[in-house]
Design a protein around this motif. Structure first.
Motif, PDB file in Angstrom:
ATOM      1  N   ILE A   7     -40.445 -57.784  -2.340  1.00  0.00           N
ATOM      2  CA  ILE A   7     -40.110 -57.051  -3.558  1.00  0.00           C
ATOM      3  C   ILE A   7     -39.196 -57.923  -4.412  1.00  0.00           C
ATOM      4  O   ILE A   7     -38.165 -58.410  -3.932  1.00  0.00           O
ATOM      5  CB  ILE A   7     -39.414 -55.724  -3.225  1.00  0.00           C
ATOM      6  CG1 ILE A   7     -40.260 -54.893  -2.248  1.00  0.00           C
ATOM      7  CG2 ILE A   7     -39.146 -54.929  -4.492  1.00  0.00           C
ATOM      8  CD1 ILE A   7     -39.577 -53.632  -1.757  1.00  0.00           C
ATOM      9  N   SER A   8     -39.585 -58.123  -5.676  1.00  0.00           N
ATOM     10  CA  SER A   8     -38.810 -58.938  -6.609  1.00  0.00           C
ATOM     11  C   SER A   8     -38.092 -58.015  -7.593  1.00  0.00           C
ATOM     12  O   SER A   8     -38.729 -57.278  -8.348  1.00  0.00           O
ATOM     13  CB  SER A   8     -39.738 -59.897  -7.358  1.00  0.00           C
ATOM     14  OG  SER A   8     -39.002 -60.708  -8.247  1.00  0.00           O
ATOM     15  N   LEU A   9     -36.770 -58.053  -7.573  1.00  0.00           N
ATOM     16  CA  LEU A   9     -35.939 -57.149  -8.359  1.00  0.00           C
ATOM     17  C   LEU A   9     -35.039 -57.933  -9.307  1.00  0.00           C
ATOM     18  O   LEU A   9     -34.844 -59.138  -9.140  1.00  0.00           O
ATOM     19  CB  LEU A   9     -35.060 -56.305  -7.429  1.00  0.00           C
ATOM     20  CG  LEU A   9     -35.765 -55.566  -6.297  1.00  0.00           C
ATOM     21  CD1 LEU A   9     -34.754 -55.149  -5.247  1.00  0.00           C
ATOM     22  CD2 LEU A   9     -36.507 -54.359  -6.851  1.00  0.00           C
ATOM     23  N   ASN A  10     -34.450 -57.222 -10.258  1.00  0.00           N
ATOM     24  CA  ASN A  10     -33.466 -57.867 -11.124  1.00  0.00           C
ATOM     25  C   ASN A  10     -32.270 -58.373 -10.322  1.00  0.00           C
ATOM     26  O   ASN A  10     -31.641 -59.364 -10.693  1.00  0.00           O
ATOM     27  CB  ASN A  10     -32.988 -56.894 -12.199  1.00  0.00           C
ATOM     28  CG  ASN A  10     -34.072 -56.571 -13.209  1.00  0.00           C
ATOM     29  OD1 ASN A  10     -34.989 -57.352 -13.415  1.00  0.00           O
ATOM     30  ND2 ASN A  10     -33.969 -55.406 -13.842  1.00  0.00           N
ATOM     31  N   LEU A 156     -41.511 -45.384  -5.506  1.00  0.00           N
ATOM     32  CA  LEU A 156     -40.061 -45.456  -5.371  1.00  0.00           C
ATOM     33  C   LEU A 156     -39.416 -46.754  -5.841  1.00  0.00           C
ATOM     34  O   LEU A 156     -38.201 -46.810  -6.002  1.00  0.00           O
ATOM     35  CB  LEU A 156     -39.671 -45.228  -3.897  1.00  0.00           C
ATOM     36  CG  LEU A 156     -40.063 -43.880  -3.301  1.00  0.00           C
ATOM     37  CD1 LEU A 156     -39.656 -43.817  -1.837  1.00  0.00           C
ATOM     38  CD2 LEU A 156     -39.419 -42.738  -4.079  1.00  0.00           C
ATOM     39  N   VAL A 157     -40.208 -47.806  -6.062  1.00  0.00           N
ATOM     40  CA  VAL A 157     -39.611 -49.115  -6.357  1.00  0.00           C
ATOM     41  C   VAL A 157     -39.913 -49.541  -7.787  1.00  0.00           C
ATOM     42  O   VAL A 157     -41.043 -49.418  -8.262  1.00  0.00           O
ATOM     43  CB  VAL A 157     -40.144 -50.189  -5.381  1.00  0.00           C
ATOM     44  CG1 VAL A 157     -39.650 -51.571  -5.787  1.00  0.00           C
ATOM     45  CG2 VAL A 157     -39.707 -49.886  -3.959  1.00  0.00           C
ATOM     46  N   ASN A 158     -38.893 -50.044  -8.478  1.00  0.00           N
ATOM     47  CA  ASN A 158     -39.074 -50.716  -9.765  1.00  0.00           C
ATOM     48  C   ASN A 158     -38.066 -51.855  -9.849  1.00  0.00           C
ATOM     49  O   ASN A 158     -37.193 -51.985  -8.986  1.00  0.00           O
ATOM     50  CB  ASN A 158     -38.927 -49.742 -10.940  1.00  0.00           C
ATOM     51  CG  ASN A 158     -37.552 -49.125 -11.012  1.00  0.00           C
ATOM     52  OD1 ASN A 158     -36.567 -49.787 -11.344  1.00  0.00           O
ATOM     53  ND2 ASN A 158     -37.462 -47.827 -10.697  1.00  0.00           N
ATOM     54  N   GLU A 164     -30.298 -52.499  -1.884  1.00  0.00           N
ATOM     55  CA  GLU A 164     -30.179 -51.547  -0.782  1.00  0.00           C
ATOM     56  C   GLU A 164     -31.295 -50.499  -0.834  1.00  0.00           C
ATOM     57  O   GLU A 164     -31.901 -50.165   0.188  1.00  0.00           O
ATOM     58  CB  GLU A 164     -28.809 -50.878  -0.828  1.00  0.00           C
ATOM     59  CG  GLU A 164     -27.629 -51.805  -0.524  1.00  0.00           C
ATOM     60  CD  GLU A 164     -27.286 -52.736  -1.682  1.00  0.00           C
ATOM     61  OE1 GLU A 164     -26.554 -53.721  -1.443  1.00  0.00           O
ATOM     62  OE2 GLU A 164     -27.748 -52.487  -2.823  1.00  0.00           O
ATOM     63  N   GLN A 165     -31.580 -49.979  -2.019  1.00  0.00           N
ATOM     64  CA  GLN A 165     -32.673 -49.015  -2.164  1.00  0.00           C
ATOM     65  C   GLN A 165     -34.012 -49.660  -1.787  1.00  0.00           C
ATOM     66  O   GLN A 165     -34.840 -49.046  -1.112  1.00  0.00           O
ATOM     67  CB  GLN A 165     -32.740 -48.517  -3.612  1.00  0.00           C
ATOM     68  CG  GLN A 165     -31.598 -47.609  -4.019  1.00  0.00           C
ATOM     69  CD  GLN A 165     -31.621 -47.312  -5.508  1.00  0.00           C
ATOM     70  OE1 GLN A 165     -31.993 -48.159  -6.323  1.00  0.00           O
ATOM     71  NE2 GLN A 165     -31.205 -46.107  -5.871  1.00  0.00           N
ATOM     72  N   LEU A 171     -38.724 -50.653   4.349  1.00  0.00           N
ATOM     73  CA  LEU A 171     -38.776 -50.228   5.756  1.00  0.00           C
ATOM     74  C   LEU A 171     -39.586 -48.944   5.914  1.00  0.00           C
ATOM     75  O   LEU A 171     -40.291 -48.771   6.908  1.00  0.00           O
ATOM     76  CB  LEU A 171     -37.359 -50.048   6.299  1.00  0.00           C
ATOM     77  CG  LEU A 171     -36.603 -51.358   6.558  1.00  0.00           C
ATOM     78  CD1 LEU A 171     -35.147 -51.076   6.895  1.00  0.00           C
ATOM     79  CD2 LEU A 171     -37.256 -52.152   7.687  1.00  0.00           C
ATOM     80  N   LEU A 172     -39.500 -48.032   4.946  1.00  0.00           N
ATOM     81  CA  LEU A 172     -40.354 -46.845   4.965  1.00  0.00           C
ATOM     82  C   LEU A 172     -41.826 -47.242   4.857  1.00  0.00           C
ATOM     83  O   LEU A 172     -42.690 -46.684   5.536  1.00  0.00           O
ATOM     84  CB  LEU A 172     -39.989 -45.908   3.823  1.00  0.00           C
ATOM     85  CG  LEU A 172     -38.755 -45.029   4.006  1.00  0.00           C
ATOM     86  CD1 LEU A 172     -38.411 -44.327   2.697  1.00  0.00           C
ATOM     87  CD2 LEU A 172     -38.993 -44.004   5.108  1.00  0.00           C
TER      88      LEU A 172
END
Length: 212
Positions: A7-10, A156-158, A164-165, A171-172
């Motif tokens: 997952i690539s996040l800010n 759930l992801v953006n 942490e989120q 993992l879910l």
């Protein structure tokens, strides 16, 4: 089979992978599908793999040999994350072609990380050596048994999610996959990289009997 997600996040990057390589009724075996590489203060990489185990092991071995031998082209010398993706793709294609008997045993890779003075990036490398990258609309990349864990990530992801989120969501996603497909299972490797922290990648491994 296996399942890996990046997952690539800010805020940075999250990668999660399982370790199951065989799921026969009386023969369970495992091998880590995640590797981390880095030069403190300058660059950090996480690579996850799925597909033929011999191919993925050979690719990891070649990557590490190139680093140890100070080759002109390696993860320690590439200028950009795009160059890193091209390097891993070329290495994968070469190892597939070296298979005896003319057979092609395919593999996929997730390559993510950061090089100093450049943004974090994540790439999915196909068996042919070409690649795609994540986007603000779809900030995660998956390889292996992806279908069971995708709905959770979609919902759930953006890119604005916290690290942490995103770890909990990843993992879910992994838990949904392990419950639905016995060819995916622990130990589970988790890496967390916070943007611009070029000195380290946090890595945790959860065994089947882990209290967490």
């Amino acid at each position: 089979m296996t399942y890996c997600v990046t997952i690539s996040l800010n805020q940075g990057l999250i990668s999660v992978s399982d370790s199951r390589t065989n799921a026969g009724v009386d023969n369970l075996s495992s091998y880590s599908k995640m590797r981390t590489y880095g030069m403190p203060g300058e660059r950090q990489f996480v690579i996850c793999a799925s597909g033929n185990l011999a191919t993925t092991q050979n690719v990891f071995d070649q990557i590490e040999q190139d680093i140890d031998s100070s080759e002109a082209v390696s993860l320690m010398t590439v200028k950009t994350l795009v160059d890193a993706a091209k390097y891993v793709g070329k290495t994968s294609v070469t190892q597939q072609r070296l298979t005896p008997g003319g057979h092609i045993f395919e593999a996929n890779f997730l390559v993510s990380g950061q090089i100093i003075r450049a943004p974090c990036r994540a790439f999915l490398i196909y068996p042919e050596g070409n690649y795609i990258t994540s986007s603000p609309e779809t900030p995660f990349l998956q390889i292996g048994e992806a279908k069971y864990g995708k709905p959770i990530l979609d919902r759930l992801v953006n890119v604005n999610s916290s690290l942490e989120q995103a770890v909990y969501c990843a993992l879910l996603s992994m838990d949904a996959t392990t419950r639905s497909n016995m060819s995916v299972g622990p130990p589970i490797d988790v890496s967390m990289y916070r943007k611009d922290e070029l000195d380290k990648i946090k890595h945790v491994r959860f065994s089947e009997d882990s209290p967490y």
